[in-house]
Write a protein that holds these residues in place. Structure first.
Motif, mmCIF file in Angstrom:
data_model
loop_
_atom_site.group_PDB
_atom_site.id
_atom_site.type_symbol
_atom_site.label_atom_id
_atom_site.label_comp_id
_atom_site.label_asym_id
_atom_site.label_seq_id
_atom_site.Cartn_x
_atom_site.Cartn_y
_atom_site.Cartn_z
ATOM 1 N N GLN A 73 39.159 -39.411 46.565
ATOM 2 C CA GLN A 73 38.067 -38.460 46.325
ATOM 3 C C GLN A 73 38.167 -37.296 47.318
ATOM 4 N N ALA A 74 38.470 -37.608 48.568
ATOM 5 C CA ALA A 74 38.619 -36.556 49.578
ATOM 6 C C ALA A 74 39.786 -35.633 49.220
ATOM 7 N N GLN A 76 40.931 -35.011 46.208
ATOM 8 C CA GLN A 76 40.506 -34.197 45.064
ATOM 9 C C GLN A 76 39.585 -33.075 45.523
ATOM 10 N N THR A 77 38.656 -33.417 46.417
ATOM 11 C CA THR A 77 37.744 -32.398 46.942
ATOM 12 C C THR A 77 38.524 -31.316 47.671
ATOM 13 N N CYS A 78 39.489 -31.696 48.476
ATOM 14 C CA CYS A 78 40.317 -30.718 49.190
ATOM 15 C C CYS A 78 41.068 -29.837 48.205
ATOM 16 N N ILE A 80 40.179 -29.086 45.126
ATOM 17 C CA ILE A 80 39.211 -28.181 44.498
ATOM 18 C C ILE A 80 38.857 -27.040 45.452
ATOM 19 N N VAL A 81 38.612 -27.372 46.716
ATOM 20 C CA VAL A 81 38.276 -26.346 47.714
ATOM 21 C C VAL A 81 39.431 -25.361 47.868
#
Length: 116
Positions: A73-74, A76-78, A80-81
């Motif tokens: 999840q981290a 994926q978040t990175c 996206i950011v």
């Protein structure tokens, strides 16, 4: 008389021997029963420890899966950011180019006005 006394002593000895044999057998049965009880208690303890080990491994597996999911999840978040950052940079670059173009056109327009 000595023979009768000797026979009596022999009889008492046999009775004493039989009594001692019975006591020894009772004691041996008790020792065996105690040992069997100890073995039973140790088997129960072993079963409890094995269950604790199973529970611990299951808990560790669960924690590992959770950590892996959090890591994914981290990531994926990175990602996206990072995509948003690139998009912002591109938008900023377009805005800067647009501003430069407008400044250039405005400068030309002012120069034409001053020339006339």
């Amino acid at each position: 008389a000595v023979t009768v006394e000797l026979e009596g002593t022999k009889a008492r000895c046999k009775q004493r021997e039989a009594m001692l044999r019975r006591e020894h057998e009772v004691h041996q049965r008790k020792v065996v029963a105690d040992k069997e009880q100890q073995i039973h208690e140790q088997e129960l303890q072993l079963a409890r420890l094995e269950q604790q080990l199973i529970d611990c491994r299951a808990s560790n597996d669960l924690e590992a899966r959770r950590a892996e999911a959090q890591q994914q999840q981290a990531a994926q978040t990175c990602s996206i950011v990072e995509e948003k950052r690139r998009a912002c940079e591109e938008q900023l670059e377009v805005a800067v180019q647009t501003c430069r173009t407008r400044s250039y056109l405005l400068a030309q327009s002012i120069a034409k006005e001053e020339a006339t």
